[in-house]
Design an enzyme around this catalytic site. Structure first.
Site, PDB file in Angstrom:
ATOM      1  N   GLN A   1      -0.054  -8.458  -6.210  1.00  0.00           N
ATOM      2  CA  GLN A   1      -0.580  -9.814  -6.429  1.00  0.00           C
ATOM      3  C   GLN A   1       0.231 -10.523  -7.528  1.00  0.00           C
ATOM      4  OE1 GLN A   1      -2.720 -12.191  -4.716  1.00  0.00           O
ATOM      5  NE2 GLN A   1      -3.386 -10.250  -3.928  1.00  0.00           N
TER       6      GLN A   1
ATOM      7  N   CYS B   1     -10.433  -6.561   3.070  1.00  0.00           N
ATOM      8  CA  CYS B   1     -10.870  -5.341   3.736  1.00  0.00           C
ATOM      9  C   CYS B   1     -12.394  -5.272   3.783  1.00  0.00           C
ATOM     10  CB  CYS B   1     -10.325  -4.121   3.006  1.00  0.00           C
ATOM     11  SG  CYS B   1      -8.770  -4.400   2.173  1.00  0.00           S
TER      12      CYS B   1
ATOM     13  N   SER C   1       0.833  -1.211   0.000  1.00  0.00           N
ATOM     14  CA  SER C   1       0.000   0.000   0.000  1.00  0.00           C
ATOM     15  C   SER C   1       0.864   1.255   0.000  1.00  0.00           C
ATOM     16  CB  SER C   1      -0.914   0.030   1.236  1.00  0.00           C
ATOM     17  OG  SER C   1      -1.770  -1.075   1.249  1.00  0.00           O
TER      18      SER C   1
ATOM     19  N   THR D   1      14.478   4.785   9.581  1.00  0.00           N
ATOM     20  CA  THR D   1      15.509   3.750   9.718  1.00  0.00           C
ATOM     21  C   THR D   1      15.054   2.466   9.047  1.00  0.00           C
ATOM     22  OG1 THR D   1      16.245   4.736  11.784  1.00  0.00           O
ATOM     23  CG2 THR D   1      16.852   2.428  11.413  1.00  0.00           C
TER      24      THR D   1
ATOM     25  N   HIS E   1       4.311 -10.031   1.783  1.00  0.00           N
ATOM     26  CA  HIS E   1       3.480 -11.057   2.424  1.00  0.00           C
ATOM     27  C   HIS E   1       2.548 -11.779   1.450  1.00  0.00           C
ATOM     28  CE1 HIS E   1      -0.584  -9.107   3.012  1.00  0.00           C
ATOM     29  NE2 HIS E   1       0.128  -8.005   2.810  1.00  0.00           N
TER      30      HIS E   1
HETATM   31  C1  PLP Z   1      -2.492  -6.977  -0.801  1.00  0.00           C
HETATM   32  C2  PLP Z   1      -2.543  -5.984  -1.916  1.00  0.00           C
HETATM   33  C3  PLP Z   1      -2.166  -4.652  -1.711  1.00  0.00           C
HETATM   34  C4  PLP Z   1      -1.750  -4.133  -0.364  1.00  0.00           C
HETATM   35  O1  PLP Z   1      -0.508  -4.644   0.034  1.00  0.00           O
HETATM   36  P1  PLP Z   1      -0.071  -4.534   1.570  1.00  0.00           P
HETATM   37  O2  PLP Z   1       1.343  -5.001   1.577  1.00  0.00           O
HETATM   38  O3  PLP Z   1      -0.989  -5.450   2.313  1.00  0.00           O
HETATM   39  O4  PLP Z   1      -0.226  -3.123   1.969  1.00  0.00           O
HETATM   40  C5  PLP Z   1      -2.203  -3.786  -2.780  1.00  0.00           C
HETATM   41  N1  PLP Z   1      -2.589  -4.212  -3.993  1.00  0.00           N
HETATM   42  C6  PLP Z   1      -2.939  -5.482  -4.235  1.00  0.00           C
HETATM   43  C7  PLP Z   1      -3.336  -5.887  -5.608  1.00  0.00           C
HETATM   44  C8  PLP Z   1      -2.942  -6.413  -3.208  1.00  0.00           C
HETATM   45  O5  PLP Z   1      -3.303  -7.677  -3.440  1.00  0.00           O
END
Ligand code: PLP
Length: 388
Positions: free
Chosen positions: A184, A330, A74, A242, A206
């Site tokens: 993704q 979400c 994000s 940092t 992640h």
């Molecule tokens: C999960 C996701 C995000 C957000 O990533 P985070 O590391 O959780 O902030 C943004 N865009 C897409 C397409 C995602 O699948």
């Protein structure tokens, strides 16, 4: 149900690969220096960050100085969109921000804020029935006044993959910065930024078996960005703070393993994906696949079911031991239909009954078999409940 929990929500997040954890662990315990410090402790930490940057650059086929580490996907999307839009206005007074309504909220909400707070003009790019931006649609929308275009690599909710190279080429011809949210896509597809032709690209660890709370942004050499966070001079002065050394090390190791093992894992996952899609559409009445049938992520299935409460279905599945999602994580607990499905023209009666099943490296045939045996029973129960 034998009590085993089956995790089928890998688009929301993936488990941490133990090999990644092992690579991170010395940077929590022994090598705790601040990379900005001059002494040996600092040098050791700095070497780890720079080695991670080189690994990521090699995989993305770019220069190490074109990689920035951030706190998540994000944040990378925020920095790319806001940073590029503000810089474009400063250098050439451009004012249009172009994004599709099927983008992740990290992109759509940033674009909306640029319009509301910073006087940019926001134009929503139309999508085809699979939720993809076509080159024809982009061609019609761009103009000499376009500050930034953002099109995601692969959609988190409906799995469809965009042809980034073709879209990016249209922007390149007009010197318009082209950003892609590949959070993704990077978990399954090629991340070669030269063939994808992007100027900016966001990643998050992640989604590919790395730790939560670390991301990266590719910034093509020469692209001007306004910093997202001011303070120290870290990350080429674009992102103060940092460095999170163990997480940055984990990011690089997770991406390295993912790309190295992609073929093996993708083949495994795609077979499971195809089995789920075929069997769900065959056994469940009034069901539709959302997104493209083949041009989609190898681990991704998503459906809508007419007259079903998607959230109730998720809870029933959870009771039976299956972790799935309805659209994006979400949205859980939110009774409104997903923005993505609504923008694609699904009416409430269908859009409220959405279900996303995303398999992973460790999903087995038996997991899918037991899911496919359970789903029709719950669906029947859910539809009977709706009727009374
Ligand atoms: C999960 C996701 C995000 C957000 O990533 P985070 O590391 O959780 O902030 C943004 N865009 C897409 C397409 C995602 O699948």
């Amino acid at each position: 149900m034998n009590g085993k929990k089956v995790y089928l929500d890998h688009a929301a997040t993936t488990p941490l690969d133990p090999r990644v954890f092992a690579a991170m662990s010395p940077y929590f315990e022994e090598h705790y220096g601040n990379p900005s410090s001059v002494h040996t402790f600092g040098q050791k930490a700095e070497a780890a960050v720079e080695s991670a940057r080189e690994t990521v650059a090699m995989i993305l086929n770019c220069k190490p100085k074109e990689i920035l580490f951030t706190s998540c996907g994000s944040e990378s999307d925020n920095l790319a969109l806001r940073g590029a839009a503000l810089a474009q206005r400063e250098t050439n007074n451009r004012k249009w921000v172009l994004v599709a309504p099927v983008e992740h909220h990290a992109v759509t909400h940033t674009a909306e804020q640029l319009a509301e707070l910073h006087d940019f003009q926001l134009e929503w790019l139309p999508t085809d029935k699979f939720g993809r931006v076509t080159d024809k649609a982009l061609q019609q929308a761009i103009c000499d006044d376009t500050a930034i275009v953002s099109v995601m690599y692969a959609n988190n909710e409906i799995g469809s993959i965009n042809d980034l190279a073709a879209l990016a080429e249209l922007c390149r011809q007009k010197n318009i910065p082209f950003h892609s949210d590949a959070v993704q896509g990077a978990a399954y597809l090629s991340t070669n930024v030269q063939t994808l032709n992007v100027d900016l690209m966001a990643l998050g660890a992640h989604k590919f078996y790395g730790p939560k709370g670390v991301g990266a942004l590719y910034v093509r050499e020469g692209m001007k960005l306004h910093p997202s966070q001011t303070g120290g001079g870290q990350e080429f002065g674009l992102r103060a703070g940092t460095h999170n050394v163990p997480y940055i090390v984990g990011f690089a190791e997770a991406l390295r393993i993912t790309q190295e093992e992609a073929e093996q894992h993708n083949t495994h996952m795609q077979a499971l994906r195809d089995r789920i899609i075929d069997q769900v559409l065959e056994t469940i009445p009034d069901s539709k696949l959302t997104g493209h049938r083949t041009e989609r992520l190898p681990n991704h299935t998503s459906f809508v079911f007419k007259g079903v409460d998607g959230n109730a279905l998720l809870m029933m599945l959870d009771v039976e031991g299956f972790a799935c999602s309805s659209g994006s994580a979400c949205k859980t607990g939110d009774p409104e239909p997903s923005d993505v499905l609504t923008s694609m023209g699904y009416d409430r009666e269908w859009a409220l009954g959405s279900l996303r099943i995303t398999v992973g490296r460790h999903t087995t045939d038996e997991d899918v078999e037991s899911f496919l045996n359970t789903l029709p029973v719950l669906m029947e129960r859910s539809r009977t409940l709706e009727a009374v």
